[in-house]
Design a protein around this motif. Structure first.
Motif, PDB file in Angstrom:
ATOM      1  N   ASP A 172       2.854  -3.286  -2.679  1.00 28.93           N
ATOM      2  CA  ASP A 172       1.975  -2.856  -1.589  1.00 28.93           C
ATOM      3  C   ASP A 172       1.496  -1.427  -1.821  1.00 28.93           C
ATOM      4  O   ASP A 172       0.299  -1.128  -1.701  1.00 28.93           O
ATOM      5  N   LEU A 175      -1.011  -1.144  -4.942  1.00 30.29           N
ATOM      6  CA  LEU A 175      -2.394  -1.552  -4.667  1.00 30.29           C
ATOM      7  C   LEU A 175      -3.102  -0.527  -3.792  1.00 30.29           C
ATOM      8  O   LEU A 175      -4.289  -0.231  -4.000  1.00 30.29           O
ATOM      9  N   SER A 176      -2.402   0.036  -2.824  1.00 26.24           N
ATOM     10  CA  SER A 176      -3.008   1.036  -1.949  1.00 26.24           C
ATOM     11  C   SER A 176      -3.473   2.253  -2.746  1.00 26.24           C
ATOM     12  O   SER A 176      -4.607   2.732  -2.565  1.00 26.24           O
ATOM     13  N   ARG A 179      -6.492   1.422  -5.122  1.00 23.15           N
ATOM     14  CA  ARG A 179      -7.773   1.428  -4.410  1.00 23.15           C
ATOM     15  C   ARG A 179      -8.341   2.846  -4.314  1.00 23.15           C
ATOM     16  O   ARG A 179      -9.549   3.065  -4.446  1.00 23.15           O
ATOM     17  N   SER A 207      -3.008 -12.593  -8.194  1.00 24.40           N
ATOM     18  CA  SER A 207      -3.502 -12.190  -6.870  1.00 24.40           C
ATOM     19  C   SER A 207      -3.968 -10.735  -6.873  1.00 24.40           C
ATOM     20  O   SER A 207      -4.966 -10.392  -6.227  1.00 24.40           O
ATOM     21  N   HIS A 208      -3.281  -9.868  -7.608  1.00 24.16           N
ATOM     22  CA  HIS A 208      -3.694  -8.459  -7.675  1.00 24.16           C
ATOM     23  C   HIS A 208      -5.008  -8.314  -8.448  1.00 24.16           C
ATOM     24  O   HIS A 208      -5.870  -7.499  -8.083  1.00 24.16           O
ATOM     25  N   VAL A 211      -7.740  -9.253  -6.075  1.00 27.55           N
ATOM     26  CA  VAL A 211      -8.032  -8.169  -5.133  1.00 27.55           C
ATOM     27  C   VAL A 211      -8.907  -7.108  -5.801  1.00 27.55           C
ATOM     28  O   VAL A 211      -9.900  -6.636  -5.222  1.00 27.55           O
ATOM     29  N   ALA A 212      -8.549  -6.731  -7.030  1.00 26.97           N
ATOM     30  CA  ALA A 212      -9.333  -5.729  -7.751  1.00 26.97           C
ATOM     31  C   ALA A 212     -10.757  -6.218  -7.988  1.00 26.97           C
ATOM     32  O   ALA A 212     -11.719  -5.448  -7.893  1.00 26.97           O
ATOM     33  N   LYS A 214     -12.498  -8.417  -6.162  1.00 24.49           N
ATOM     34  CA  LYS A 214     -13.246  -8.477  -4.902  1.00 24.49           C
ATOM     35  C   LYS A 214     -13.572  -7.090  -4.359  1.00 24.49           C
ATOM     36  O   LYS A 214     -14.631  -6.885  -3.753  1.00 24.49           O
ATOM     37  N   GLU A 215     -12.655  -6.125  -4.573  1.00 27.44           N
ATOM     38  CA  GLU A 215     -12.836  -4.795  -3.986  1.00 27.44           C
ATOM     39  C   GLU A 215     -13.425  -3.787  -4.967  1.00 27.44           C
ATOM     40  O   GLU A 215     -13.725  -2.656  -4.586  1.00 27.44           O
ATOM     41  N   GLN A 266      -7.433 -17.553 -11.484  1.00 26.39           N
ATOM     42  CA  GLN A 266      -8.000 -17.217 -10.176  1.00 26.39           C
ATOM     43  C   GLN A 266      -9.467 -17.630 -10.176  1.00 26.39           C
ATOM     44  O   GLN A 266     -10.113 -17.669 -11.226  1.00 26.39           O
TER      45      GLN A 266
END
Length: 400
Positions: A172, A175-176, A179, A207-208, A211-212, A214-215, A266
């Motif tokens: 957690d 990833l924070s 970003r 999954s990470h 996230v990378a 998409k963001e 993914q």
């Protein structure tokens, strides 16, 4: 048994920092084999020596770990409720950890890495990670200052993987901070660590990566086989070494190619990544190098690292490969022309820790536990050295 006793004892008699006889015995032997030094001047000499050998740089960590009593471990929640305990945690645990990590960053240069172990910050870190909470205000301030200095000096931080009980919390936080700091395409400042021996790693890493993607940030990935075989529950670890090897190699392949494969899957575009492969397995490293040199390579940042004092034959093979390619040791990937990055041989690093002899004892104990195949590797290195000696002897007399 001897190393375990020293690492876990609270007795001053068994503390190398307080017992001059123990320090006299350990520092020039076990400590010198695996550690960089006790002072900044000793550390700089070690780093200079490694770079003079041809290494692109170092991955350096501060060895200090907070040792909790059994009662403290049971009552972690008091570190977030009791005012006196909160202040004790800040003064005796968070501040020394932060100061040591900041000094580690100052000892490195652009192109190096710093390894960061959150549990070293003590009870507040362990409590928050175990319960998947944000860091406490004092700890957040320390982490922010560390990350800001890393970004300013362009020295990436490798957030270490730890025991499963707190790993979800570490993910957690990782990833924070990714970003926030990994905004430059293809160049990560913050890396997460993924252990290939865990059955869940492909799903977690996948999954990470999603996230990378998409963001829109670069995912820093440090891939290792695994370091907590003695403490993680056995059922969450691959059943065989072959399964772990396959997981490691197929993940590395997908990352270097930036393509989904049989292990990483993914339903999004593969994101920008920066990669550190930590391994003593020569076969895996040669596979990674072969993919890197192929047209399938995506030209990502790619570094390979081995522990100081171990697997030196693997490091030397990789250094020789760079020399054969006519490559020097650029400190940063940006110094490599864009058109050359896709096939540039992986940058080669040594992982070192620094701290007093006493502070390094738990690190040295892990080296003993995590590398039980060292005898096998030593035999391989001995056989390889003998074969090379014989080849040169035959060449001298005209038989080769």
């Amino acid at each position: 048994m001897f190393m375990s006793t020293l690492a876990h004892s609270e007795s001053a008699l068994l503390n190398p920092d307080k017992n001059p006889f123990l320090r006299w015995f350990l520092k020039p032997t076990f400590y010198a084999q695996f550690c960089a030094g006790e002072t900044p001047s000793e550390v700089r000499r070690t780093i200079d020596g490694l770079k003079n050998l041809g290494f692109n740089g170092v991955v350096m960590g501060y060895a200090r770990e907070v040792v909790l009593t059994e009662a403290q471990t049971r009552d972690l929640d008091t570190c977030s409720k009791d005012g006196a305990v909160i202040e004790e945690c800040i003064e005796n645990e968070i501040k020394p950890w932060a100061a040591g990590t900041m000094e580690t960053l100052r000892l490195t240069q652009p192109g190096d890495f710093v390894s960061l172990k959150f549990s070293g910050a003590g009870r507040q870190a362990l409590y928050a990670l175990k319960n998947r909470l944000p860091p406490s205000p004092a700890l957040k301030k320390a982490i922010d200052e560390i990350c800001d200095l890393a970004a300013k000096r362009d020295v990436p931080l490798l957030f270490d993987a730890e025991q499963t009980a707190i790993q979800a919390g570490i993910d957690d936080w990782t990833l924070s901070y990714q970003r926030k700091y990994n905004t430059k395409p293809g160049h990560a400042i913050i890396y997460g660590t993924y252990q290939a021996y865990l059955k869940a790693t492909p799903a977690v890493l996948g999954s990470h990566l999603a996230v990378a993607s998409k963001e829109g940030f670069t995912l820093g990935v440090k891939l290792v086989r695994g370091a907590y075989l003695g403490s993680d529950p056995r059922h969450i670890i691959h059943d065989t070494k072959e399964d772990t090897d396959n997981c490691y190699d197929t993940i590395a392949s997908s990352l270097i190619r930036r393509k989904w494969g049989p292990t990483l899957q993914q339903d999004v575009a593969f994101p920008q990544v920066s990669i550190v492969l930590g391994s003593h397995n020569l076969e895996s490293m040669l596979k990674a190098r072969e993919i890197r040199a192929s047209p399938e390579s995506a030209g990502t940042e790619l570094a390979i690292a081995q522990l100081q004092g171990m697997a030196d034959e693997v490091s030397c093979e990789l250094l020789l490969a760079r020399q054969k390619d006519g490559l020097g040791a650029p400190s940063k990937v940006e110094e490599v022309p864009l058109q050359q990055r896709s096939s540039e041989a992986p940058r080669v690093y040594k992982y070192i820790v620094w701290g007093t002899t006493g502070e390094c004892m738990k690190y040295l104990l892990r080296r003993a536990h995590e590398n039980k195949d060292a005898v096998s590797r030593t035999k391989q290195g001995r056989d390889a050295a003998w074969a090379e000696l014989m080849r040169r002897a035959k060449a001298v007399v005209g038989l080769a």
